[in-house]
Write an enzyme that holds these catalytic residues in place. Structure first.
Site, PDB file in Angstrom:
ATOM      1  CB  SER A  21      -1.073   0.067   1.243  1.00 41.36           C
ATOM      2  OG  SER A  21      -0.157  -0.236   2.359  1.00 41.36           O
TER       3      SER A  21
ATOM      4  CG  HIS B 275      -3.752  -0.452  -2.438  1.00 44.31           C
ATOM      5  ND1 HIS B 275      -4.055   0.623  -2.496  1.00 44.31           N
ATOM      6  CD2 HIS B 275      -3.436  -0.823  -1.145  1.00 44.31           C
ATOM      7  CE1 HIS B 275      -4.267   1.129  -1.298  1.00 44.31           C
ATOM      8  NE2 HIS B 275      -3.681   0.216  -0.396  1.00 44.31           N
TER       9      HIS B 275
ATOM     10  CE  LYS C 265      -7.332   1.128   0.953  1.00 47.67           C
ATOM     11  NZ  LYS C 265      -6.826   0.253   2.127  1.00 47.67           N
TER      12      LYS C 265
END
Ligand SMILES: *Cc1c(COP(=O)(O)O)cnc(C)c1O
Length: 386
Positions: free
Chosen positions: A182, A210, A241
């Site tokens: 991250s 991610h 995200k």
């Protein structure tokens, strides 16, 4: 003064002195990439909304429709009365996207990791994890009571050494890593870790917070390798995200998911997600599954940026510029804000001491011109290449 207040003031003074105090600043979102902060409109290169789905008209519409139909809260744990019908749709969709038998949705990614890990391993078991694994993997590992050993970042040989030495002394073993790191933006060597896990009968878990939506055509880091899909029995991730909303998930085999749904404390003892949040994630996943070209765009933008600055090619939408000291990084953040860009400084303990950095993230909606403009400002004002 009360000893409690004194304690807090002393702690804060110490953090101030080391440039490590953090402050909340109102961020008034104008659209997918523009944010008003301190009365100024800034172009954000700090959001994790890689596909800008938090602002997508269809995603918003499905959330609004769910509020109208079911109200704003889920009103209890999923195991009591909080399991509205959208959950099973979302879990089916997630499992399909990740090529797994089943899925379990959690309140957040943090709750997923702190629920999954202690439900699978405990005292007498072994956890081997990457030293840079996300804070909530560490939290789940520590809560589990298992022996926790860290291997050097992305160093498969070191992980092998630890497993060779320790595996036989423990009942079960979990091998855990971020799929995409991250704060560094690099990928874990998932195929090599999968082979290692198989050789030692360790259970591989990747945290794809991610990765989902942006790698492997949107299916995540398990699908990002040319050699084909490695075996990852525990694919964890977040809906907060690229999916644009909120929540966490685990994709795994049917028996593992059944066990998690009956044993993970963060499922049992925490309220289910609001129906609108689940509805939004469902629509966002449909967009991700249908639009691989949209999913590819954030990494293309990140690569445009790294090439313009002569940095190694970006592997994900996250590009770190490690500056070292917290002071220098805060000064760089300010210099970029003066130029109209929002790039937030990341300091210890989020990253190791002495590796403070600008963490730059790219989204599908950033224009090539603004990516180039950011690179040029960074070259001139942060790297001082003029
Ligand atoms: C953000 C993040 C999480 C936490 O997910 P939330 O949904 O924000 O709680 C977990 N793991 C990694 C690697 C992350 O970057």
């Amino acid at each position: 003064m009360q000893s409690l207040d004194l304690f807090a003031r002393n702690k804060l003074a110490d953090l101030d002195q080391r440039s490590l105090r953090r402050r909340l600043v109102d961020q008034d979102r104008q659209d997918a990439i523009w944010i008003e902060r301190d009365g100024r409109r800034l172009l954000s290169f700090s959001c994790n909304d890689y596909l800008n789905l938090s602002q997508h008209p269809l995603v918003k519409a499905s959330a609004i429709a769910a509020v109208e139909r079911w109200g704003v809260g889920s009103c209890s744990s999923r195991l009591v009365t909080g399991n509205h019908p959208l959950y099973s749709q979302l879990e089916t969709r997630l499992a399909e996207l990740k090529g797994a038998e089943a899925a379990c949705v959690f309140g957040a990614g943090y709750l997923a990791n702190t629920g999954i890990i202690p439900a699978l391993v405990g005292k007498g078991d072994l956890i081997v994890l990457d030293e840079l694994a996300h804070a909530c993997i560490w939290a789940g590992a520590r809560m589990s009571g298992a022996t926790v050993l860290a291997f050097r970042h992305n160093d498969v040989e070191h992980a092998a050494e630890l497993l060779t030495r320790e595996r036989a002394r423990h009942r079960h073993a979990l091998l855990a890593t971020d799929g995409v790191f991250s704060m560094d933006g690099d990928l874990a060597p998932v195929p090599a870790l999968a082979a290692l896990a198989q050789a030692h009968d360790a259970w591989l878990m990747t945290d794809d917070a991610h990765g989902i939506g942006v790698l492997g055509g949107g299916r995540g880091s398990s699908y990002a390798f040319a050699a084909g899909k490695p075996s990852v029995p525990l694919q964890m991730g977040t809906l907060s995200k690229a999916v644009g909303g909120y929540g966490g998930y685990l994709c795994a085999s049917a028996p593992v998911i059944d066990l998690i749904k009956t044993r993970a404390r963060t499922v049992i003892y925490s309220t289910g997600l609001p129906p609108a949040t689940v509805a939004a994630a469902l629509t966002a996943l449909e967009i991700i599954a249908a639009e691989p070209e949209l999913c590819a765009r954030p990494v293309i933008k990140a690569r445009r940026f790294t090439r313009r600055l002569g940095l190694p090619d970006a592997e994900s939408p996250i590009v770190p510029l490690i500056l070292g000291s917290a002071e220098d990084t805060l000064a760089a953040q300010q210099a970029l804000a003066d130029a109209g860009f929002l790039v937030t400084a990341i300091r210890a303990p989020t990253v190791p001491e002495g590796t403070a950095r600008l963490r730059i993230t790219f989204t599908a909606a950033h224009s090539d011109e603004s990516v180039d403009a950011l690179a040029d400002v960074i070259a001139a004002r942060v790297l001082k290449r003029d």
